[in-house]
Design a protein around this motif. Sequence first.
Motif, short mmCIF file in Angstrom:
data_model
loop_
_atom_site.label_atom_id
_atom_site.label_comp_id
_atom_site.label_asym_id
_atom_site.label_seq_id
_atom_site.Cartn_x
_atom_site.Cartn_y
_atom_site.Cartn_z
N PRO A 23 0.84 -1.22 0.00
CA PRO A 23 0.00 0.00 0.00
C PRO A 23 0.87 1.26 0.00
N CYS A 24 0.99 1.90 -1.15
CA CYS A 24 1.87 3.06 -1.27
C CYS A 24 1.22 4.22 -2.01
N ILE A 25 -0.04 4.06 -2.47
CA ILE A 25 -0.71 5.12 -3.24
C ILE A 25 -1.99 5.51 -2.50
N PRO A 26 -2.03 6.69 -1.87
CA PRO A 26 -3.26 7.14 -1.20
C PRO A 26 -4.33 7.52 -2.23
N VAL A 27 -5.57 7.15 -1.93
CA VAL A 27 -6.69 7.46 -2.82
C VAL A 27 -7.90 7.85 -1.97
N HIS A 28 -8.87 8.51 -2.63
CA HIS A 28 -10.19 8.75 -2.07
C HIS A 28 -11.16 7.78 -2.74
N MET A 29 -11.86 6.99 -1.94
CA MET A 29 -12.81 6.04 -2.49
C MET A 29 -13.95 5.83 -1.52
N ALA A 30 -15.19 5.97 -2.01
CA ALA A 30 -16.38 5.75 -1.19
C ALA A 30 -16.37 6.62 0.06
N GLY A 31 -15.90 7.85 -0.08
CA GLY A 31 -15.91 8.78 1.04
C GLY A 31 -14.83 8.52 2.07
N GLN A 32 -13.89 7.65 1.77
CA GLN A 32 -12.84 7.33 2.72
C GLN A 32 -11.47 7.52 2.08
N HIS A 33 -10.50 7.72 2.95
CA HIS A 33 -9.10 7.81 2.52
C HIS A 33 -8.47 6.44 2.71
N GLN A 34 -7.96 5.85 1.64
CA GLN A 34 -7.35 4.54 1.70
C GLN A 34 -6.01 4.57 1.00
#
Length: 559
Positions: free
Chosen positions: A43-54
């Motif tokens: 896990p090295c790429i932060p994303v916004h998905m479904a209202g959450q930060h993952q």
Amino acid sequence: MQRPNVLSTPDPPAPRAAARPALHGKETPPVPSPPAYPVDLRPCIPVHMAGQHQTLGLREVLIQAHRIDDLALPLPPAQSALLRLLTAITAELTGLDDANLSLEEWHERRTDLLTSGRGLKAQDIHDYCDAAALDLYDQRRPLLQDPRLAAQCTKTSGINKLVLGRPAGNNIAWLSPHTDTAPRPVPSDEAFWHLLIQHYYGAAGRCTTRSAGPHTSGRATAGPLRSTLSFHPQGATLLETLLLHQFPYRGGPQDSPDTCPWQEPEPPDPVNPPPPATWPKRLLTGRSRHAVLLVPNADGSAATDAYLTWATQHPAYPATDPYLIIDTHTRAKAEQRDTPRRADADRALWRDLDALLLAGDENSTQRRPTVFDTLNDLPAPVRARLRVRVCGFDQDGRTTNSIWYTAQTPPLWNWAEEHDPPTARRIAACRQAAEHLAALLRTHANTAWNETQNPATGGTPPAPRRGQRPSRWAREALALYWPRAEQAFWNLVNHNTDEASDPYPVFARTAADVLRQAARPDLARHQTAGPALARAVRALAAAAAPASRRKKAARHAQP
């Protein structure tokens, strides 16, 4: 604390070392596994998905691209670089990198992908990642690195040299706790981000000495995006964004194969000239001027040191990045006539909108990014929600880094000249009026300041000197002017369209108001401040006259 990774593929189990025979009745300890950090799995790429930060690995980012809202890297230049990498990968996965497609076929294929609602094929993604060199610390072919640097460089550069923002070498640590005497390791995900930044925005000048073939040098040239401002079309999902980033091929046959660096069996050749910037992969991912090698800790969780040096001593091939505005300087030499628009943290981003919306012609002094020429036949729903993500890195051409920044426009592509010519021209007229009044404000503020500080004794009041720096009144007035000019700009574009037919009076009133505010503290201290301010305000008010009178005044003002 381990980062949450709800959707990422679990890491594969570490390979077990083969057991060695016992010597004198004692078992030999197993050989430790080399450090590894595959960016497609970790896990090295932060994303916004479904209202959450993952935070996801590259493989999962591609699989979930049609569900991800946007990338969420905290470093705008790293996000700009990663978008180019993902665009090159998406081009291959979707077949949009097929140079044999006609322009009509290419647009039909992209429209089908935009309207299908499907994601990328998971099996294609797995096959692609399995065949690519995506491990940061692979001993033979580390991602975007050259393992030969350990033997070709005289010493390491230090981990602080890799991380932009940390002082390195003999530089003074003004606002940072980092020093080269006690360097702090960088987590591997952050090392990946800074690796991308160095390849695209790396500095020119002194670097770690490298010897390769006949070349021994300690000097590098600037990265291909150094000091530039990137404009990225943005859709409702990451996949839509990556499809909007695609652009068709319009050149002749390509003599060399078009590949990304992680698809090649060997690192770039530092001796011979680099290959041409072929479409689209080498153009987007293969133009780095720097060579890097990370040194990991024992388990691959962090980078503890790095080599950073030159990748080639040959000049770069001419190439135009498709996400940059190109400004044309008609009086410059031919090779310096077209230059990318520089990032400037003091310049409001709305001042670049007309450069995106106007198609331009042979007489234009600015040319919008190439990728925007491919957005005119989008499906109506996609066009209506298209925004633009702006990523800028304010740097000089060599070593000084000032600040990076990002911003996002409202949906604006329905205002493009191809779809709404009156609005596009109105936006251009408002921007030009705002720029013109800012120049007048600086000139008249300087004149009034000179008259206040050095009053004339019967002769002509002192005029601003050639090349004079902005006075205190000019600096303070301009700092107040641009935020108010932006409010006036959006009011003219969205609401007061009648006034926008001649926007000069609106910006002239704004300029006069902020000059009064900037000069107010000096009115009681300087006897000549009031008359000087009044003359400056009258000069600004002349710019609010009807257009015909302004033109007449301009003609009479010429020598």
